[in-house]
Design an enzyme around this catalytic site. Structure first.
Site, mmCIF file in Angstrom:
data_model
loop_
_atom_site.group_PDB
_atom_site.id
_atom_site.type_symbol
_atom_site.label_atom_id
_atom_site.label_comp_id
_atom_site.label_asym_id
_atom_site.label_seq_id
_atom_site.Cartn_x
_atom_site.Cartn_y
_atom_site.Cartn_z
ATOM 1 N N LYS A 112 43.683 41.218 45.885
ATOM 2 C CA LYS A 112 43.172 39.884 46.221
ATOM 3 C C LYS A 112 43.783 38.869 45.252
ATOM 4 O O LYS A 112 43.809 39.101 44.043
ATOM 5 C CB LYS A 112 41.639 39.924 46.082
ATOM 6 N N HIS A 114 42.843 35.605 44.972
ATOM 7 C CA HIS A 114 41.976 34.485 44.635
ATOM 8 C C HIS A 114 40.655 35.051 44.105
ATOM 9 O O HIS A 114 40.461 36.268 44.094
ATOM 10 C CB HIS A 114 41.722 33.605 45.874
#
Length: 229
Positions: A112, A114
């Site tokens: 991921k 963010h």
């Protein structure tokens, strides 16, 4: 073990209770099933079918009871994506119910970019880490988990599984003299905690009063004779 000689080891009560639960839940089925190794197995264990709250909770209770009796020392549970995620969470809940509150973490398949980022989710991965999975078929998932755990600076100490099939692994299409569980234990130096084994399943079939279940004993015993370790 031969097809006709019953096992003489004393029955493991927890394992027998678990096998009965797996059969009643439709998770452990008998018939003819092709394994990843291309073998025709007379039984099939699919932990993905512990698919409602009651069954998952009871499954986690079996893991917790086996782990608490195992003597394995661990600080954190780790669930490999995807199946291990719900298993680790559920087992953490049941361990807490039993008075052993431990954190848990898991990985996501895709990094991921963010929020907190990275591939690990949950509690910080540190200390002695126990991997929670359903079975060990080739050891690939375990090796991937070890890589993530050690990269985080923690120490993998063991693997908890529901069923040890106790059968020869395959290497380059050939039967190996060891099982995947034995390979993980000896080459990766991890402790293994299995709720039940193929030997426990055979004991269950020998002891059952249900003729339709007892009828599967010769084929399961023959499979153990051919592929067992």
């Amino acid at each position: 073990m031969s097809m006709t000689t019953p096992t003489t080891a004393p029955a493991d009560a927890l394992a027998q209770e678990f096998v009965q639960f797996a059969v009643e839940s439709g998770v452990l089925r008998f018939g003819e099933f092709k394994t990843k190794a291309g073998r025709l197995s007379p039984y099939f264990f699919n932990a993905g079918l512990f698919d409602d709250g009651a069954k998952l909770g009871r499954l986690a209770g079996f893991y917790a009871r086996r782990l608490l009796a195992s003597g394995i020392e661990f600080d954190l549970l780790f669930g490999p994506a995807y199946k291990g995620i719900s298993l680790a969470a559920a087992v953490a809940i049941e361990l807490a119910r039993a008075g052993r509150n431990v954190p848990f973490a898991y990985n996501r398949k895709e990094a991921k970019d963010h929020g907190e980022g990275g591939t690990l989710v949950g509690a910080p991965v540190k200390g002695r880490v126990l991997i929670i999975d359903d079975v060990i078929s080739a050891g690939t998932s375990v090796r991937e988990s070890i890589a993530m755990i050690t990269a985080a600076g923690a120490t993998p100490v063991g693997v908890a599984i529901a069923l040890d099939r106790q059968e020869k692994a395959t290497e380059n299409g050939q039967d190996a003299p060891w099982s995947a569980v034995q390979w993980v234990r000896e080459h990766l130096n991890l402790q293994i905690s299995a709720i039940a084994t193929l030997a426990d399943l055979l004991q269950y079939l020998q002891a059952t009063q249900a003729p339709d279940l007892a009828a599967h004993l010769p084929r399961v015993a023959a499979y153990r004779d051919r592929y067992g370790v």
